[in-house]
Each structure stands twice: as structure tokens, then as C-alpha cells.
Scaffold this active site. Structure first.
Site, PDB file in Angstrom:
ATOM      1  N   SER A  36       0.880  -1.171   0.000  1.00 40.40           N
ATOM      2  CA  SER A  36       0.000   0.000   0.000  1.00 40.40           C
ATOM      3  C   SER A  36       0.913   1.215   0.000  1.00 40.40           C
ATOM      4  O   SER A  36       2.115   1.092   0.278  1.00 40.40           O
ATOM      5  CB  SER A  36      -0.837  -0.021   1.282  1.00 40.40           C
ATOM      6  OG  SER A  36      -1.345   1.270   1.582  1.00 40.40           O
TER       7      SER A  36
ATOM      8  N   TYR B 295      -2.370  -1.295  10.550  1.00 42.69           N
ATOM      9  CA  TYR B 295      -2.296  -1.411   9.078  1.00 42.69           C
ATOM     10  C   TYR B 295      -0.944  -0.915   8.568  1.00 42.69           C
ATOM     11  O   TYR B 295      -0.286  -1.576   7.769  1.00 42.69           O
ATOM     12  CB  TYR B 295      -3.450  -0.610   8.471  1.00 42.69           C
ATOM     13  CG  TYR B 295      -3.620  -0.782   6.976  1.00 42.69           C
ATOM     14  CD1 TYR B 295      -4.339  -1.858   6.456  1.00 42.69           C
ATOM     15  CD2 TYR B 295      -3.080   0.140   6.081  1.00 42.69           C
ATOM     16  CE1 TYR B 295      -4.508  -2.017   5.080  1.00 42.69           C
ATOM     17  CE2 TYR B 295      -3.246  -0.001   4.710  1.00 42.69           C
ATOM     18  CZ  TYR B 295      -3.969  -1.080   4.221  1.00 42.69           C
ATOM     19  OH  TYR B 295      -4.142  -1.229   2.853  1.00 42.69           O
TER      20      TYR B 295
HETATM   21  P1  NAD Z   1     -11.668  -6.114  -0.220  1.00 43.36           P
HETATM   22  O1  NAD Z   1     -12.280  -5.940   1.121  1.00 43.36           O
HETATM   23  O2  NAD Z   1     -12.488  -5.886  -1.450  1.00 43.36           O
HETATM   24  O3  NAD Z   1     -10.989  -7.564  -0.327  1.00 43.36           O
HETATM   25  C1  NAD Z   1     -10.342  -8.174   0.769  1.00 43.36           C
HETATM   26  C2  NAD Z   1     -10.313  -9.667   0.541  1.00 43.36           C
HETATM   27  O4  NAD Z   1      -9.657 -10.273   1.677  1.00 43.36           O
HETATM   28  C3  NAD Z   1     -11.697 -10.313   0.462  1.00 43.36           C
HETATM   29  O5  NAD Z   1     -11.675 -11.353  -0.494  1.00 43.36           O
HETATM   30  C4  NAD Z   1     -11.898 -10.878   1.875  1.00 43.36           C
HETATM   31  O6  NAD Z   1     -12.808 -11.965   1.928  1.00 43.36           O
HETATM   32  C5  NAD Z   1     -10.481 -11.324   2.182  1.00 43.36           C
HETATM   33  N1  NAD Z   1     -10.219 -11.533   3.598  1.00 43.36           N
HETATM   34  C6  NAD Z   1     -10.420 -10.680   4.630  1.00 43.36           C
HETATM   35  N2  NAD Z   1     -10.075 -11.298   5.806  1.00 43.36           N
HETATM   36  C7  NAD Z   1      -9.651 -12.538   5.470  1.00 43.36           C
HETATM   37  C8  NAD Z   1      -9.175 -13.648   6.226  1.00 43.36           C
HETATM   38  N3  NAD Z   1      -9.070 -13.613   7.556  1.00 43.36           N
HETATM   39  N4  NAD Z   1      -8.847 -14.771   5.560  1.00 43.36           N
HETATM   40  C9  NAD Z   1      -8.975 -14.851   4.216  1.00 43.36           C
HETATM   41  N5  NAD Z   1      -9.415 -13.832   3.448  1.00 43.36           N
HETATM   42  C10 NAD Z   1      -9.744 -12.699   4.078  1.00 43.36           C
HETATM   43  O7  NAD Z   1     -10.414  -5.135  -0.219  1.00 43.36           O
HETATM   44  P2  NAD Z   1      -9.457  -4.604  -1.372  1.00 43.36           P
HETATM   45  O8  NAD Z   1      -9.634  -3.142  -1.402  1.00 43.36           O
HETATM   46  O9  NAD Z   1      -9.576  -5.375  -2.623  1.00 43.36           O
HETATM   47  O10 NAD Z   1      -8.042  -4.901  -0.682  1.00 43.36           O
HETATM   48  C11 NAD Z   1      -7.192  -5.973  -1.043  1.00 43.36           C
HETATM   49  C12 NAD Z   1      -5.771  -5.659  -0.586  1.00 43.36           C
HETATM   50  O11 NAD Z   1      -5.363  -4.421  -1.155  1.00 43.36           O
HETATM   51  C13 NAD Z   1      -5.624  -5.495   0.923  1.00 43.36           C
HETATM   52  O12 NAD Z   1      -4.390  -6.065   1.337  1.00 43.36           O
HETATM   53  C14 NAD Z   1      -5.606  -3.988   1.111  1.00 43.36           C
HETATM   54  O13 NAD Z   1      -4.912  -3.615   2.266  1.00 43.36           O
HETATM   55  C15 NAD Z   1      -4.864  -3.577  -0.139  1.00 43.36           C
HETATM   56  N6  NAD Z   1      -5.059  -2.166  -0.520  1.00 43.36           N
HETATM   57  C16 NAD Z   1      -6.299  -1.680  -0.837  1.00 43.36           C
HETATM   58  C17 NAD Z   1      -6.445  -0.337  -1.204  1.00 43.36           C
HETATM   59  C18 NAD Z   1      -7.800   0.263  -1.578  1.00 43.36           C
HETATM   60  O14 NAD Z   1      -7.900   1.484  -1.733  1.00 43.36           O
HETATM   61  N7  NAD Z   1      -8.846  -0.528  -1.767  1.00 43.36           N
HETATM   62  C19 NAD Z   1      -5.317   0.487  -1.228  1.00 43.36           C
HETATM   63  C20 NAD Z   1      -4.064  -0.038  -0.899  1.00 43.36           C
HETATM   64  C21 NAD Z   1      -3.946  -1.376  -0.552  1.00 43.36           C
END
Ligand code: NAD
Length: 261
Positions: free
Chosen positions: A143, A156
């Protein structure tokens, strides 16, 4: 279809960025194991779509990334039913926002376990087969908070900085084994999670949709545009190709300029 015959395991891929990675890898012919929680019928639909797209295998694992034994079983199950992971994407993540002196202990433990320790356990379990084949790709989802901080996100930020360090360490350890290890560091990404926050924020703050997007969500993102899931997926695909064979140990920002400030 340059990934025909390869197997990819992607944690946290029943939604958002991870599902985008799964779709992109399947479109290049990879067998894909997705992982995460959600409505089972919806997840079964994603798996069917992946099989149709790749003309290869796809499966879902409901393993909880906070539980090391479930992680080990997931890698073993993938190996048995789809093949040992050639590509491992550590993407599962959750968030909690609170000042550190009020930060709940259980939230700290869960965030560290799901974002950081899970990547240790998957990597440990998947590396021996990659080394034996002399080829592998590990991509960690970092991130902008792998590189800079924001207040009230202690767990985080600590976990995401941690995964940047884990990326570099593993990259050095396997540098002579045909395996690359990199971290993709997105800024704010347009996911259903973000989109669904907009109506409530408009209501509670009395703002227009554009004001919520520009003045709240994208306040720190110079391009004032969300990163798109497809853009991240293209970078992941590039990292899987031969052209990216010399990129390893890198934390690659795709953050609309966030960390340039
Ligand atoms: P999201 O909530 O759409 O997806 C998260 C996924 O993780 C889902 O499939 C959920 O079921 C799974 N998950 C959560 N807890 C879990 C567990 N205990 N065991 C197994 N699976 C689990 O979120 P996203 O925005 O797609 O984020 C995905 C990654 O990208 C994360 O690591 C997040 O930190 C990172 N990220 C997101 C953003 C953003 O703006 N959306 C920015 C930077 C980084």
C-alpha cells in the site's frame, strides 16, 4: 495465454483487487485458487467464470488467513488439486481506524496476522516447490502505507511496512532460484468497498458526490483519480512475465502520486 500450465494462488481474492488479479491471470490461462470470505453462491459463480475464461482449473479455498494451520492446508490442497503454486499473491487485508491508545488489542492481532503473518506462512509453504521447479513469482500487496503513514492506522501501517521488508528479505534469499518477489503498493483503489461508502458520506457530511471523491477520499492522492483494479492487474501480469525477470525485491508504487509528496 502465457500462463498456460501455471498455477496461481491468490489470498483475499473473493472481492476487489484480489478478484481482479484472479481474473487477469485466468485470462492468460493460469489455474487459479481464489481465497476469502463472502456469499458462497456468488463465489461459486466467480469460480465458474474463471474456469470459462482460462479453460483451465479454478477452485475456492475458504481458509482463514489469520490461522497458520488453515494456510498450510490451503497450500497443500492447491498443490494436490491444481498443482503447486507457481505464482503466489499475498493480498488478503482488513483495516481498522482508531487512535493507538484506544486501538483494540484483538484488531491489532488480526490485522498483523491477516496482512503480514499470513504472507510468511504462505511463502514458507509455497517456496520449496518453486525452488524445485526453478521458477516462481511472489507478489505481495502492499500500500502507499508500506512507504508512508497516516494517523490512526497503526496496525495497518505497521503490517504494510512489514510486508515491504518481508518482500526484500525473501527476494534476496531466492535471488538465484529463478523466483522473483515484489510488492505492489497501490494508492486509493476504486473497489466496491470504496464506492459503497460514498452515499453515506454524502449524507453525513452534506457533500456532493464529487466533493466526497475529491475532498475526502482523494484528498492525499495528487492525480485526484482512483487507481483502477485493471491497472494493478496489468502490473501483476507484467511481473509474471519474462520481461520482468530482473525486477525483484521492489516495492512498486501505483498510487497516483501519493508517495511523491
Ligand atoms: P476487499 O475488502 O475488497 O478484499 C479483501 C479480501 O480479503 C476479500 O476477499 C476478503 O474476503 C479477504 N479476507 C479478509 N479477511 C480474510 C481472512 N481472515 N482470511 C482470508 N481472506 C480474508 O479489499 P481490497 O480493497 O480489494 O483490498 C485488497 C488488498 O489491497 C488489501 O491487502 C488492502 O490492504 C490492499 N489495498 C487496498 C487499497 C484500496 O484502496 N482498496 C489500497 C491499498 C492497498
Amino acid at each position: 495465454m502465457f500462463l498456460k500450465g501455471k498455477t496461481a494462488l491468490i489470498t483475499g481474492s473473493t472481492s476487489g483487487i484480489g478478484l481482479g488479479y484472479a481474473r487477469a491471470l485466468a485470462a492468460e490461462g493460469a489455474n487459479v485458487m481464489i481465497n476469502g470470505f463472502g456469499d458462497q453462491a456468488e463465489i461459486d459463480g466467480y469460480v465458474e467464470d474463471l474456469i470459462r475464461t482460462s479453460n483451465a482449473g479454478a477452485l475456492h479455498s475458504g481458509a482463514d488467513m489469520s490461522k497458520p494451520s488453515e494456510i498450510r492446508d490451503m497450500v497443500a490442497d492447491c498443490t494436490k488439486r491444481l498443482g503447486a503454486p507457481d505464482i503466489l499473491i499475498n493480498n488478503a487485508g482488513i483495516q481498522h481506524v482508531s487512535p493507538i491508545d484506544e486501538f483494540p488489542d484483538d484488531k491489532w492481532d488480526a490485522i498483523l496476522a491477516i496482512i503480514l503473518s499470513s504472507a510468511f506462512h504462505t511463502t514458507k509453504a509455497a517456496l520449496p516447490a518453486m525452488k524445485a521447479k526453478g521458477w516462481g513469482r511472489i507478489i505481495n500487496t502492499g500500500s502507499m502505507h508500506s512507504l508512508v503513514a497516516s494517523p490512526y492506522k497503526s496496525a495497518y501501517n505497521a503490517a504494510k511496512h512489514g510486508i515491504a521488508g518481508l518482500t526484500k528479505t525473501v527476494a534476496l534469499e531466492v535471488a538465484r532460484d529463478g523466483i522473483t518477489v515484489n510488492c505492489i503498493c497501490p494508492g486509493y483503489v476504486w473497489t466496491p468497498l470504496v464506492e459503497n461508502q460514498i452515499p453515506d458520506t454524502m449524507k453525513t457530511r452534506g457533500l456532493t458526490r464529487d466533493q466526497v471523491i475529491n475532498d475526502v477520499l482523494l484528498a492525499g492522492q495528487p492525480q485526484k483519480q482512483f487507481v483502477q483494479i485493471e491497472q494493478l492487474a496489468s502490473l501483476a501480469l507484467y511481473l509474471c512475465g519474462d520481461a520482468a525477470g530482473a525486477i525483484t525485491g521492489a516495492n512498486l508504487s501505483m498510487d497516483g502520486g501519493w508517495t511523491a509528496q
